[in-house]
Motif scaffolding. Structure first.
Motif, mmCIF file in Angstrom:
data_model
loop_
_atom_site.group_PDB
_atom_site.id
_atom_site.type_symbol
_atom_site.label_atom_id
_atom_site.label_comp_id
_atom_site.label_asym_id
_atom_site.label_seq_id
_atom_site.Cartn_x
_atom_site.Cartn_y
_atom_site.Cartn_z
ATOM 1 N N GLN A 179 15.530 -54.104 68.145
ATOM 2 C CA GLN A 179 14.962 -55.395 67.731
ATOM 3 C C GLN A 179 14.514 -55.305 66.275
ATOM 4 O O GLN A 179 13.547 -54.636 65.958
ATOM 5 N N TYR A 227 15.374 -58.667 74.941
ATOM 6 C CA TYR A 227 14.571 -58.005 75.987
ATOM 7 C C TYR A 227 15.364 -57.787 77.271
ATOM 8 O O TYR A 227 15.109 -56.855 78.008
ATOM 9 N N THR A 247 7.538 -60.715 78.233
ATOM 10 C CA THR A 247 8.739 -59.891 78.041
ATOM 11 C C THR A 247 8.861 -58.735 79.037
ATOM 12 O O THR A 247 9.964 -58.292 79.345
ATOM 13 N N LEU A 251 12.589 -56.507 80.916
ATOM 14 C CA LEU A 251 13.182 -55.249 80.427
ATOM 15 C C LEU A 251 14.031 -54.560 81.492
ATOM 16 O O LEU A 251 13.593 -54.387 82.633
#
Ligand SMILES: NC(=O)c1ccc[n+]([C@@H]2O[C@H](COP(=O)([O-])OP(=O)(O)OC[C@H]3O[C@@H](n4cnc5c(N)ncnc54)[C@H](O)[C@@H]3O)[C@@H](O)[C@H]2O)c1
Ligand SMILES: CC(C)C[C@H](N)C(=O)O
Length: 364
Positions: A179, A227, A247, A251
């Motif tokens: 990211q 994510y 988030t 994951l």
């Protein structure tokens, strides 16, 4: 916000507001803890929505540097500066020189370096007014831009986290979702690509994203999709607070290991990662390569010595996992314990009397 209450809660030593009308400088220097030595931490330049937001950021980041420097084994305390302003529009020679004079006025209690929004060139301007600055140009025999070294440390720490999660530290064939592919992550991707990892990247800056696609054959996804991609390792390398209630459930990775500061929105998000069986390499341990590198300037910069210490981030991360297992706590708490124990033991060993200039013995 009641400043003294907040400072007392986390035991901050000093908060300095610096104003210079001529250059438009508005800087906040926060010194958290100098038990281990002078406070070293970068200068962040950012357009804050309010002065309060800037002060809180300076305080929070300064405390993070106390932990980072302690965990890295440096003889340095924690501090940080934020300059309120737009790094693209508001910089000037007079601003950084004025800031340098404020740092000089602290007489070595605070040493600065780069952070988000500041560059080696800015540090060189500060250096015109004070010696208490690091990350200055190699032309001065110094260490220059810390980002590639931070990236190397993150790479080493990621391998250690992979060993913990997969039983083997090879990243060959591993899918790593990155990211933000800015200064640090570009170099991180280079190491990962060379080892044969597969890269999925995102960035809000199209140019940076294109560079990663072109140079490393990375696959690109939209920023809000990073994510939930299928991957082995998630590497946050942009913003803080990205492991949060929104988030964490998305994951799919087995490891979180990246460069960003303050990745966990709250400490409890570290507990949740642990409960989900996701190996988390604590941010301030894995991203300490930059500060280890700039700190070496204080000894007379030696690249080989600095890189050797940065390589040691691998063992540091393994040590954090060891403490976590020993004490039955998540890795984020284990890292805090490691840092706090070091500060406390040095504090104790320094309680022994030493004859200094202000000692009573001087009157004899
Ligand atoms: N530079 C260092 O040596 C160093 C050392 C320790 C920690 N860090 C931390 O690592 C992180 C990255 O630092 P850097 O120097 O590479 O910064 P950078 O500004 O060069 O890179 C950050 C990248 O993230 C991108 N980005 C911003 N918001 C995003 C979003 N919502 N989604 C996707 N991408 C986004 C930016 O466009 C940029 O390309 C920061 O959190 C920094 O505090 C950096
Ligand atoms: C001293 C700097 C190189 C520190 C870096 N900005 C960090 O957050 O670790």
């Amino acid at each position: 916000m009641i400043l003294f209450d907040y400072m007392q809660k986390y035991d901050y030593e000093q908060l300095v507001l610096c104003q210079d009308k001529n250059s438009g400088l508005k800087a906040i220097i926060a010194i958290h803890d100098t038990t281990l030595g002078p406070a070293l931490g970068g200068t962040r330049m950012w357009t804050y929505d309010s002065e309060e937001e800037a002060i809180v950021d300076a305080l929070r980041l300064a405390r993070g540097m106390t932990y980072k420097n302690a965990a890295a084994g440096l003889d340095l305390g924690g501090g940080k500066t934020v300059i309120i302003g737009d790094p693209k529009k508001d910089k000037s020679e007079e601003m950084f020189r004025a800031f340098g004079r404020f740092i000089q006025g602290l007489n070595g209690r605070y040493i600065t370096a780069e952070d988000v929004g500041t560059t080696v060139e800015d540090m060189d301007l500060i250096h015109r007014e004070t010696l208490y600055v690091t990350g200055i140009s190699p032309a001065f025999g110094s260490s220059g831009n810390p980002s590639p070294v931070t990236a190397y440390g993150v790479y080493r720490g990621m391998k250690a986290a992979a060993k913990e999660a997969f039983g083997d530290d090879s990243l060959k064939g591993k899918i790593v979702a990155v990211q933000g592919v800015g200064n640090v992550a570009y170099h991180l991707c280079k190491h990962l690509h060379e080892e044969g990892a597969k890269l999925i990247v995102t960035d809000i800056n199209q140019e940076n994203m294109n560079r990663a696609i072109h140079d490393f054959g990375a696959e690109a996804v939209n920023p809000d999709k990073i994510y939930e991609v299928d991957c082995d390792i998630f590497a946050p390398c942009a913003l803080g607070a990205i492991i949060n209630d929104e988030t964490i459930g998305l994951l799919k990775c087995k490891v979180v290991a990246g460069a960003a500061n303050n990745q966990l929105k709250e400490e409890r998000h570290g507990d949740i990662l642990d409960q989900k069986g996701i190996v988390y390499a604590p941010d301030y341990v894995i991203n300490s390569g930059g500060v280890i590198n700039v700190a070496d300037e204080l000894l007379g910069y030696n690249r080989e010595r600095a890189m050797k210490k940065v390589e040691g981030i691998y063992d540091k991360i393994l040590k954090v996992f060891e403490i976590a297992k020993r004490d039955g706590i998540p890795s984020c708490k284990a890292a805090d314990r490691m840092a706090e124990e070091r500060i406390e033991s040095v504090r104790r060993s320094r309680s022994m009397f030493l004859h200094d200039q202000r000692s009573l013995l001087n009157s004899r």
